[in-house]
Design a protein around this motif. Structure first.
Motif, mmCIF file in Angstrom:
data_model
loop_
_atom_site.group_PDB
_atom_site.id
_atom_site.type_symbol
_atom_site.label_atom_id
_atom_site.label_comp_id
_atom_site.label_asym_id
_atom_site.label_seq_id
_atom_site.Cartn_x
_atom_site.Cartn_y
_atom_site.Cartn_z
ATOM 1 N N ARG A 113 0.705 -1.036 0.020
ATOM 2 C CA ARG A 113 -0.188 0.074 -0.023
ATOM 3 C C ARG A 113 0.761 1.218 0.022
ATOM 4 N NH1 ARG A 113 -5.053 -0.579 4.168
ATOM 5 N NH2 ARG A 113 -5.459 1.292 3.003
ATOM 6 N N ASP A 114 2.263 0.951 0.172
ATOM 7 C CA ASP A 114 2.852 1.943 0.107
ATOM 8 C C ASP A 114 2.675 3.273 1.288
ATOM 9 O OD1 ASP A 114 5.152 3.572 -0.710
ATOM 10 O OD2 ASP A 114 4.039 4.820 -1.933
ATOM 11 N N LYS A 115 2.251 2.805 2.440
ATOM 12 C CA LYS A 115 1.922 3.391 3.401
ATOM 13 C C LYS A 115 2.479 2.728 4.669
ATOM 14 C CE LYS A 115 -1.775 6.362 3.926
ATOM 15 N NZ LYS A 115 -3.084 6.735 4.225
ATOM 16 N N TYR A 116 2.861 3.590 5.742
ATOM 17 C CA TYR A 116 3.266 2.728 7.075
ATOM 18 C C TYR A 116 2.042 2.625 7.949
ATOM 19 C CZ TYR A 116 7.896 4.096 5.773
ATOM 20 O OH TYR A 116 9.250 4.544 4.999
ATOM 21 N N PHE A 117 1.966 1.263 8.115
ATOM 22 C CA PHE A 117 0.880 0.934 9.340
ATOM 23 C C PHE A 117 1.572 0.075 10.434
ATOM 24 C CE2 PHE A 117 -1.666 1.733 5.688
ATOM 25 C CZ PHE A 117 -2.858 2.237 6.207
ATOM 26 N N VAL A 118 1.117 0.189 11.564
ATOM 27 C CA VAL A 118 1.723 -0.309 12.790
ATOM 28 C C VAL A 118 0.487 -1.452 13.209
ATOM 29 C CG1 VAL A 118 3.092 1.322 13.577
ATOM 30 C CG2 VAL A 118 0.742 1.022 14.322
ATOM 31 N N LYS A 119 1.282 -2.848 13.657
ATOM 32 C CA LYS A 119 0.261 -3.728 14.183
ATOM 33 C C LYS A 119 -0.122 -3.251 15.557
ATOM 34 C CE LYS A 119 2.719 -7.287 11.820
ATOM 35 N NZ LYS A 119 3.753 -8.558 11.824
ATOM 36 N N GLN A 120 -1.570 -3.864 15.977
ATOM 37 C CA GLN A 120 -1.822 -3.555 17.062
ATOM 38 C C GLN A 120 -2.503 -4.975 17.950
ATOM 39 O OE1 GLN A 120 -5.005 -0.340 16.727
ATOM 40 N NE2 GLN A 120 -4.014 0.725 18.320
ATOM 41 N N TYR A 121 -2.190 -4.938 19.037
ATOM 42 C CA TYR A 121 -2.582 -6.116 19.733
ATOM 43 C C TYR A 121 -3.420 -5.877 20.652
ATOM 44 C CZ TYR A 121 1.357 -7.879 17.340
ATOM 45 O OH TYR A 121 2.302 -8.327 16.228
ATOM 46 N N GLU A 122 -4.471 -6.930 21.253
ATOM 47 C CA GLU A 122 -5.312 -7.018 22.371
ATOM 48 C C GLU A 122 -4.482 -7.082 23.845
ATOM 49 O OE1 GLU A 122 -8.450 -9.387 21.594
ATOM 50 O OE2 GLU A 122 -9.811 -7.495 21.204
ATOM 51 N N LEU A 123 -4.390 -6.396 24.715
ATOM 52 C CA LEU A 123 -3.786 -6.605 25.955
ATOM 53 C C LEU A 123 -4.539 -7.593 26.868
ATOM 54 C CD1 LEU A 123 -3.089 -2.924 27.115
ATOM 55 C CD2 LEU A 123 -1.325 -4.597 26.599
ATOM 56 N N GLU A 124 -3.553 -8.525 27.481
ATOM 57 C CA GLU A 124 -4.611 -9.063 28.407
ATOM 58 C C GLU A 124 -4.411 -8.775 29.794
ATOM 59 O OE1 GLU A 124 -3.433 -13.174 27.950
ATOM 60 O OE2 GLU A 124 -4.815 -13.561 26.071
ATOM 61 N N THR A 125 -5.249 -8.622 30.505
ATOM 62 C CA THR A 125 -5.323 -7.946 31.963
ATOM 63 C C THR A 125 -5.816 -8.487 33.024
ATOM 64 O OG1 THR A 125 -5.720 -5.518 33.033
ATOM 65 C CG2 THR A 125 -7.309 -6.379 31.277
ATOM 66 N N ASN A 126 -5.911 -7.970 34.276
ATOM 67 C CA ASN A 126 -6.544 -8.432 35.160
ATOM 68 C C ASN A 126 -7.823 -8.048 35.372
ATOM 69 O OD1 ASN A 126 -5.283 -6.131 36.189
ATOM 70 N ND2 ASN A 126 -6.068 -6.612 38.154
ATOM 71 N N PHE A 127 -8.771 -8.803 36.337
ATOM 72 C CA PHE A 127 -9.878 -8.124 36.822
ATOM 73 C C PHE A 127 -10.084 -7.789 38.153
ATOM 74 C CE2 PHE A 127 -11.684 -12.421 36.435
ATOM 75 C CZ PHE A 127 -12.207 -12.512 37.539
ATOM 76 N N VAL A 128 -11.001 -6.968 38.641
ATOM 77 C CA VAL A 128 -11.472 -6.821 39.892
ATOM 78 C C VAL A 128 -12.729 -7.203 40.285
ATOM 79 C CG1 VAL A 128 -11.762 -5.273 42.047
ATOM 80 C CG2 VAL A 128 -9.969 -4.756 40.164
ATOM 81 N N CYS A 129 -13.189 -8.195 41.131
ATOM 82 C CA CYS A 129 -14.485 -8.549 41.507
ATOM 83 C C CYS A 129 -14.845 -8.318 42.775
ATOM 84 C CB CYS A 129 -14.431 -10.224 41.416
ATOM 85 S SG CYS A 129 -16.110 -10.837 41.663
ATOM 86 N N HIS A 130 -15.956 -7.513 43.033
ATOM 87 C CA HIS A 130 -16.407 -7.014 44.187
ATOM 88 C C HIS A 130 -17.609 -7.833 44.876
ATOM 89 C CE1 HIS A 130 -14.241 -3.197 43.652
ATOM 90 N NE2 HIS A 130 -14.764 -3.258 42.504
ATOM 91 N N MET A 131 -17.401 -8.608 45.869
ATOM 92 C CA MET A 131 -18.185 -9.314 46.701
ATOM 93 C C MET A 131 -19.322 -8.498 47.559
ATOM 94 S SD MET A 131 -18.069 -12.555 45.639
ATOM 95 C CE MET A 131 -16.739 -13.545 44.704
ATOM 96 N N VAL A 132 -20.519 -8.231 47.162
ATOM 97 C CA VAL A 132 -21.274 -7.371 48.030
ATOM 98 C C VAL A 132 -22.348 -8.318 48.658
ATOM 99 C CG1 VAL A 132 -22.791 -5.370 47.833
ATOM 100 C CG2 VAL A 132 -21.072 -5.563 46.218
ATOM 101 N N LEU A 133 -22.289 -8.186 50.043
ATOM 102 C CA LEU A 133 -22.840 -9.038 50.599
ATOM 103 C C LEU A 133 -24.163 -8.498 51.574
ATOM 104 C CD1 LEU A 133 -23.406 -11.903 51.724
ATOM 105 C CD2 LEU A 133 -21.617 -11.509 53.523
ATOM 106 N N ASP A 134 -25.125 -8.722 51.661
ATOM 107 C CA ASP A 134 -26.351 -8.138 52.508
ATOM 108 C C ASP A 134 -26.287 -8.935 53.716
ATOM 109 O OD1 ASP A 134 -28.756 -7.780 53.665
ATOM 110 O OD2 ASP A 134 -29.871 -8.293 51.903
ATOM 111 N N VAL A 135 -26.030 -8.268 54.776
ATOM 112 C CA VAL A 135 -25.678 -8.926 56.170
ATOM 113 C C VAL A 135 -27.001 -8.211 57.062
ATOM 114 C CG1 VAL A 135 -23.240 -9.170 56.087
ATOM 115 C CG2 VAL A 135 -24.505 -6.898 56.922
ATOM 116 N N SER A 136 -28.269 -7.967 56.491
ATOM 117 C CA SER A 136 -29.521 -7.369 57.152
ATOM 118 C C SER A 136 -29.895 -8.771 58.174
ATOM 119 C CB SER A 136 -30.217 -6.796 56.332
ATOM 120 O OG SER A 136 -30.920 -7.702 55.474
ATOM 121 N N ALA A 137 -30.774 -8.363 58.835
ATOM 122 C CA ALA A 137 -31.620 -9.491 59.769
ATOM 123 C C ALA A 137 -32.436 -10.530 58.987
ATOM 124 C CB ALA A 137 -32.486 -8.669 60.760
ATOM 125 N N SER A 138 -32.881 -10.205 57.862
ATOM 126 C CA SER A 138 -33.514 -11.324 57.011
ATOM 127 C C SER A 138 -32.708 -12.450 56.469
ATOM 128 C CB SER A 138 -34.203 -10.691 55.844
ATOM 129 O OG SER A 138 -33.453 -10.129 54.849
#
Length: 302
Positions: free
Chosen positions: A71-96
């Motif tokens: 194509r006579d033009k410069y292109f760069v390759k892109q990649y998908e990063l792999e990463t960590n996730f955060v999981c929040h445990m949200v717990l109901d501690v009410s009387a019921s």
């Protein structure tokens, strides 16, 4: 911490069945460490994602020379990063959540789910947090991927006294305001609350791109109402008592529960949340294996 406290929330037999099973996010995640999950950000690592035009400052080693020669033009390759996730445990501690005996008590069962899923998440190098609430936020453990986090979770859970009423919408709104980027939010509760007030909170969480999982923890009595004879019903969040013949209540109660669960399911589907109805009489290893397998199959089908 005493070994007996740890064993109260972590069953080795259950853990042996679920420890090696991965808990995956439903969408792309953003984290701050290299990990095992796809990120919505593009970078120069792991898996090829596509091309973009070269701009001054790009590293020449990422230039795709085959594309340049065609194509006579410069292109760069892109990649998908792999990463960590955060999981929040949200717990109901009410009387019921106090309803039930032994390991079928709703709060203990929900606490064990949070702890054992937390163990699995930390084991795969992702982060887990724990937030407890009733009529307000009671405690928060910041996200961590250290195995010590599991011990901290059991320590916090063992200090809980479920005596207050539920103010779910208010508490979850406060929790939502503390969350950062797209993350996983697992809410464990019986969800005995005003669903019309709950829906805007779910909309807020989904608007922030969070993967929202609603684990509706109910005792078998609450689901099937297999009570016989004259029974004295005692309110856990209101100081009311009712002595009644169960046969007189069964049909009306089951109809009311069915309407409530149908409305709850419609709200969760409308807002793209995942809902799991949990019966505390079910063996936990069976429950967790079925859930993790189902979630994995759903993700592979996408």
């Amino acid at each position: 911490m005493a070994k007996s406290v740890l064993s109260r929330y972590i069953d080795p037999d259950v853990l042996s069945h679920v420890a090696d099973r991965h808990f995956e996010p439903r969408g792309l995640v953003i984290g701050n460490l290299a990990g095992a999950h796809k990120s919505p950000l593009s970078g120069f690592a792991v898996e090829f994602a596509g091309h973009r035009e070269y701009v001054p400052g790009d590293d020449p080693k990422h230039v795709d020379w085959r594309v340049y020669y065609s194509r006579d033009k410069y292109f760069v390759k892109q990649y998908e990063l792999e990463t960590n996730f955060v999981c929040h445990m949200v717990l109901d501690v009410s009387a019921s959540m106090r309803y039930g005996e032994g390991r079928q008590q709703k709060l203990l069962y929900a606490s064990q789910i949070a702890t054992m899923l937390g163990y699995s998440i930390v084991r795969q190098s992702d982060k887990v947090s724990l937030v407890t609430f009733d009529n307000q936020v009671r405690g928060t453990l910041p996200p961590s991927n250290s195995m010590d986090q599991v011990v901290r979770m059991t320590h916090h859970l063992d200090e809980i006294e479920p005596v207050e009423k539920t103010a779910m919408a208010k508490s979850l709104n406060e929790i939502a305001s503390r969350l950062g980027r797209r993350e996983i939010v697992i809410i464990l509760s019986d969800f005995f609350t005003d669903l019309d007030e709950l829906e805007p909170v779910l909309q807020r969480l989904r608007y922030s791109k969070h993967d929202v999982v609603l684990m509706q923890v109910m005792h078998h009595d609450e689901i099937a109402f297999e009570l016989d004879g004259m029974v004295k019903f005692v309110g856990l969040e209101v100081p009311d008592e009712l002595l009644a013949q169960t046969d007189d209540l069964r049909r009306g109660y089951l109809a009311a529960v069915a309407r409530f669960n149908q409305q709850f399911e419609e709200i969760t589907q409308r807002n793209g949340c995942e809902r799991i109805l949990i019966d505390t009489s079910r063996p936990m290893d069976e429950l967790l294996i079925d859930y993790l397998n189902k979630r994995s199959l759903q993700l592979r089908a996408r």
